[in-house]
Design an enzyme around this catalytic site. Structure first.
Site, PDB file in Angstrom:
ATOM      1  N   GLY A 181       0.831  -1.192   0.000  1.00 33.54           N
ATOM      2  CA  GLY A 181       0.000   0.000   0.000  1.00 33.54           C
ATOM      3  C   GLY A 181       0.873   1.252   0.000  1.00 33.54           C
ATOM      4  O   GLY A 181       2.041   1.225  -0.401  1.00 33.54           O
ATOM      5  N   ILE A 228       2.207   2.955   2.480  1.00 37.62           N
ATOM      6  CA  ILE A 228       3.375   2.839   3.347  1.00 37.62           C
ATOM      7  C   ILE A 228       4.407   1.909   2.718  1.00 37.62           C
ATOM      8  O   ILE A 228       5.601   2.218   2.668  1.00 37.62           O
ATOM      9  CB  ILE A 228       2.964   2.332   4.743  1.00 37.62           C
ATOM     10  N   CYS A 263       2.758   6.349  13.217  1.00 43.44           N
ATOM     11  CA  CYS A 263       3.424   7.565  12.746  1.00 43.44           C
ATOM     12  C   CYS A 263       3.269   8.686  13.781  1.00 43.44           C
ATOM     13  O   CYS A 263       4.203   9.459  14.027  1.00 43.44           O
ATOM     14  CB  CYS A 263       2.879   7.991  11.390  1.00 43.44           C
TER      15      CYS A 263
END
Length: 294
Positions: free
Chosen positions: A15, A17, A128
């Protein structure tokens, strides 16, 4: 003439990331991306990974196990699948670096406890938001005893993929657990906003700490030093606001993506991927998986 031995790595997940992570791995002199695995052969991310020069496979963890062994595996899939991935990989000797917000593994933030990662085989990168907030919070709480910590993460909607949206509950819970562990605050609140605004806002984390006593000068110096450390591997990290008053500390962190394949506003992806690659390089060097000779 010099020769370099690269650590053999694989990426689970193709995806948003995963694709940025692949780009960062390819820029590393110590890591060799041997395989990118997705759920389905129809996954658009697998086609993009192949265009980046990577070998790809469909079928998730089963496909990865068939094509090993690997020294390091990055899990960029989703929190619900991570426990199964670790169960399969635990006996292989590979280190697993988790970029999902699954609540297992040892939580690591490079500038706070990164040296521990060199001996770990199951590394939890929190989220994150955790990677952006914890260095600043840890610096602050070396100079005061927090009674309450609040973290509000705001990212552009376009920077949040399917897995991130599915895992928002885990994201909040795991980030809160990390904040609690690294600050020892008795009360922690974490919130997340996905903004549809145009132009897209940068990834921003607003931090509030309530405490009985605080000295502004040491706190400001500690935060500045912490930000400098993070910028050594995530150059787009900046503390854009810091206010220290009686009983209250407020800080704002912004992260922009620098020099990668993703838009500048996707600092959320940039910081966790940069942390993952840094820890992978350090882990590989510590285990002797990377050797350089002239």
């Amino acid at each position: 003439m010099s020769t370099t031995k690269h650590a053999r790595v694989a990426v689970l997940g193709a995806g948003l990331i995963g694709l940025d992570l692949i780009g960062k791995i390819q820029q590393s002199a110590a890591l060799d991306c041997r395989l990118v695995v997705g759920r389905s052969s129809q996954t658009l991310g697998l086609a993009r990974a192949a265009q980046m020069g990577c070998e790809t496979a469909a079928g998730g963890i089963t496909a990865l196990l068939k094509q090993g062994p690997f020294d390091i595996v990055f899990d960029a899939s989703n929190a619900d699948s991570h426990a199964e991935h670790w169960a399969h990989l635990e006996g292989t000797g590979a280190a697993l670096i988790d970029l999902t917000p699954a609540p297992i593994g040892t939580m690591v933030v490079p500038t706070v406890n990164g040296t521990e990662a060199r001996s770990l085989r199951h590394i939890n990168l929190v989220s994150c938001g955790g990677q952006a907030a914890v260095p600043v919070l840890h610096a602050i709480t070396q100079h005061c005893a927090p009674a309450y910590v609040e973290v509000v993460c705001t990212g552009a909607s376009a920077s949040a993929g399917r897995a991130t949206r599915l895992n928002l509950d885990q994201y909040i819970a795991t980030t809160a657990a990390a904040v609690r562990a690294f600050t020892e605050a008795p009360e922690v609140k974490v919130m997340v906003n996905l903004s549809p605004a145009r132009p897209e806002p940068p990834f921003r984390v607003a931090i509030t700490v309530l405490t009985d006593q605080v000295q502004p000068v040491p706190v400001r110096a500690a935060v500045e030093a912490a930000a400098h450390q993070v910028r050594t591997f995530a150059p787009g990290f900046a503390v854009t606001s810091l206010q220290v008053s009686d009983g209250r500390i407020s800080a704002v962190v912004e992260v922009t993506a620098e020099g990668g394949r993703i838009p500048r506003y996707a600092g959320n992806l940039d910081i966790i991927n940069a942390a993952a690659v840094l820890l992978a390089q350090q882990h590989a060097a510590a285990r002797g998986e990377v050797e350089t000779a002239s």
